[in-house]
Enzyme design. Structure first.
Site, PDB file in Angstrom:
ATOM      1  N   LYS A 223       0.812  -1.224   0.000  1.00  0.00           N
ATOM      2  CA  LYS A 223       0.000   0.000   0.000  1.00  0.00           C
ATOM      3  C   LYS A 223       0.842   1.270   0.000  1.00  0.00           C
ATOM      4  O   LYS A 223       1.999   1.279   0.409  1.00  0.00           O
ATOM      5  CB  LYS A 223      -0.991  -0.024   1.152  1.00  0.00           C
ATOM      6  CG  LYS A 223      -2.158  -0.962   0.824  1.00  0.00           C
ATOM      7  CD  LYS A 223      -3.333  -0.823   1.733  1.00  0.00           C
ATOM      8  CE  LYS A 223      -4.461  -1.721   1.198  1.00  0.00           C
ATOM      9  NZ  LYS A 223      -5.533  -1.885   2.166  1.00  0.00           N
ATOM     10  N   ARG A 257      -4.204 -10.117   4.580  1.00  0.00           N
ATOM     11  CA  ARG A 257      -4.569 -10.062   3.153  1.00  0.00           C
ATOM     12  C   ARG A 257      -3.344  -9.601   2.368  1.00  0.00           C
ATOM     13  O   ARG A 257      -2.825  -8.521   2.616  1.00  0.00           O
ATOM     14  CB  ARG A 257      -5.735  -9.086   2.987  1.00  0.00           C
ATOM     15  CG  ARG A 257      -6.268  -8.972   1.567  1.00  0.00           C
ATOM     16  CD  ARG A 257      -7.405  -7.969   1.504  1.00  0.00           C
ATOM     17  NE  ARG A 257      -7.954  -7.887   0.165  1.00  0.00           N
ATOM     18  CZ  ARG A 257      -7.450  -7.149  -0.806  1.00  0.00           C
ATOM     19  NH1 ARG A 257      -6.380  -6.408  -0.600  1.00  0.00           N
ATOM     20  NH2 ARG A 257      -8.016  -7.134  -2.008  1.00  0.00           N
TER      21      ARG A 257
HETATM   22  N1  HH2 Z   1      -7.546  -3.432   0.531  1.00  0.00           N
HETATM   23  C1  HH2 Z   1      -7.839  -3.428  -0.786  1.00  0.00           C
HETATM   24  C2  HH2 Z   1      -8.957  -4.106  -1.275  1.00  0.00           C
HETATM   25  N2  HH2 Z   1      -9.756  -4.808  -0.446  1.00  0.00           N
HETATM   26  N3  HH2 Z   1     -10.281  -5.560   1.735  1.00  0.00           N
HETATM   27  C3  HH2 Z   1     -10.014  -5.595   3.038  1.00  0.00           C
HETATM   28  N4  HH2 Z   1     -10.806  -6.280   3.867  1.00  0.00           N
HETATM   29  N5  HH2 Z   1      -8.940  -4.928   3.572  1.00  0.00           N
HETATM   30  C4  HH2 Z   1      -8.097  -4.201   2.794  1.00  0.00           C
HETATM   31  O1  HH2 Z   1      -7.159  -3.584   3.350  1.00  0.00           O
HETATM   32  C5  HH2 Z   1      -8.349  -4.138   1.383  1.00  0.00           C
HETATM   33  C6  HH2 Z   1      -9.486  -4.839   0.882  1.00  0.00           C
HETATM   34  C7  HH2 Z   1      -6.934  -2.702  -1.741  1.00  0.00           C
HETATM   35  O2  HH2 Z   1      -5.953  -3.562  -2.278  1.00  0.00           O
HETATM   36  P1  HH2 Z   1      -5.994  -4.230  -3.736  1.00  0.00           P
HETATM   37  O3  HH2 Z   1      -7.141  -5.185  -3.846  1.00  0.00           O
HETATM   38  O4  HH2 Z   1      -4.684  -4.834  -4.045  1.00  0.00           O
HETATM   39  O5  HH2 Z   1      -6.162  -3.013  -4.715  1.00  0.00           O
HETATM   40  P2  HH2 Z   1      -7.372  -2.498  -5.591  1.00  0.00           P
HETATM   41  O6  HH2 Z   1      -8.434  -2.047  -4.665  1.00  0.00           O
HETATM   42  O7  HH2 Z   1      -6.772  -1.374  -6.394  1.00  0.00           O
HETATM   43  O8  HH2 Z   1      -7.858  -3.631  -6.452  1.00  0.00           O
END
Ligand code: HH2
Length: 279
Positions: A223, A257
């Site tokens: 992040k 995660r």
């Molecule tokens: N962070 C992201 C997405 N979903 N869900 C939970 N429960 N907690 C988190 O910290 C979280 C989440 C963001 O990460 P990522 O899926 O890699 O990115 P993007 O939202 O750009 O797909």
């Protein structure tokens, strides 16, 4: 403490559960476009399970700051074939990362067992009733605002206290909708309507959330706050992510995660061995 998600039951204390990320999106902040085709996403999910992921989190809409919202039809088109294929091939719970009740319902019908709700700040309880009906697991994540607005100017008087109040209030409302306490996991939502300092305060305060009696999940993987602190761009944030993962485990977080399953498992296993009481 128990976490129930349909046919799956996890009993704590136990080694931390690694939730591997499968982003079926063109625009996710760190791996957008890599797994947009269903067959690539399925292969990636299978690989993460082989590497030791205990849960797969499948998402069809990026929630990075400023992301363009995706229609329900498009989100379903992205995630359903992936969930259907993985459900027949893995014996770990599949989590659907969505804000939309209709996507959650369809994903549960297709074989998902957990709804990962980054928009638990919802006024409407439709999604919670779907979770209750399915007996699914539910990740209740804190976000201030929406992905479109959340990083504009997040303000808290006391971020740790406010997130705790949010969890208490949501747990009450979830229970009123028929979602039992043992279906719920709590997540402070790192990067969702938080400045670098807010994220650090929440990480420092993680142990305090244990008193709520629910497993804690944390998503720090790659992040931007790590980049802001360490001057690393997205491809170079694994060391900072692992430091946070180990810190989180020390504070009592049970679910991590991550995009990097092998590395996170190794770091956490090493850390647990070193911090285990002497025999
Ligand atoms: N962070 C992201 C997405 N979903 N869900 C939970 N429960 N907690 C988190 O910290 C979280 C989440 C963001 O990460 P990522 O899926 O890699 O990115 P993007 O939202 O750009 O797909």
């Amino acid at each position: 403490m128990i976490f129930r998600a349909r046919q799956f039951t996890f009993t704590f204390p136990r080694p931390p559960l690694i939730m591997g990320i499968v982003n079926v999106t063109p625009d996710s902040f760190s791996d957008g476009g890599r797994y947009l085709e269903a067959d690539k996403a399925v292969a990636h999910g299978l690989e993460l399970v082989q590497q030791g992921a205990a849960i797969l989190d499948i998402g069809g809409e990026s929630t990075r700051p400023g992301a363009v919202p995706v229609s329900e039809a498009e989100e379903l088109r992205r995630v359903l074939p992936v969930i259907e294929a993985l459900a027949g091939q893995v014996n770990v719970p599949l989590s659907i990362d969505t804000m939309k009740p209709a996507v959650a319902r369809a994903a549960l019908q297709a074989g998902a067992s957990i709804v990962n709700d980054i928009a638990a700040n919802r006024g409407d309880d439709t999604l919670w009733r779907i979770v209750a009906e399915a007996g699914a697991g539910y990740v209740c994540m804190h976000m201030q605002g929406t992905p479109q607005t959340m990083q504009a100017d997040p303000v808290y008087a006391n971020v740790v206290a406010e997130v705790e109040q949010f969890f208490e209030e949501r747990c009450r409302r979830l229970q009123a909708c028929g979602v039992a306490a043992d279906q719920v996991v709590l997540d402070v939502g790192i990067g969702f309507g938080k400045t670098l300092e807010h994220n650090l305060q929440l990480l420092r305060g993680l142990a305090g959330f244990r008193k709520l009696g629910r497993p804690l999940l944390l998503g720090v993987s790659r992040k931007s706050f790590i980049g802001r602190l360490a001057g690393a761009d997205v491809a170079a944030r694994l060391p900072g992510s692992l430091a946070c993962a180990c810190w989180a485990v020390l504070q009592g977080v049970q679910l991590l995660r991550t995009h990097d399953v092998v590395e996170t498992l190794q770091a956490v296993r090493m850390f647990e061995a070193l911090t285990a009481p002497p025999t």
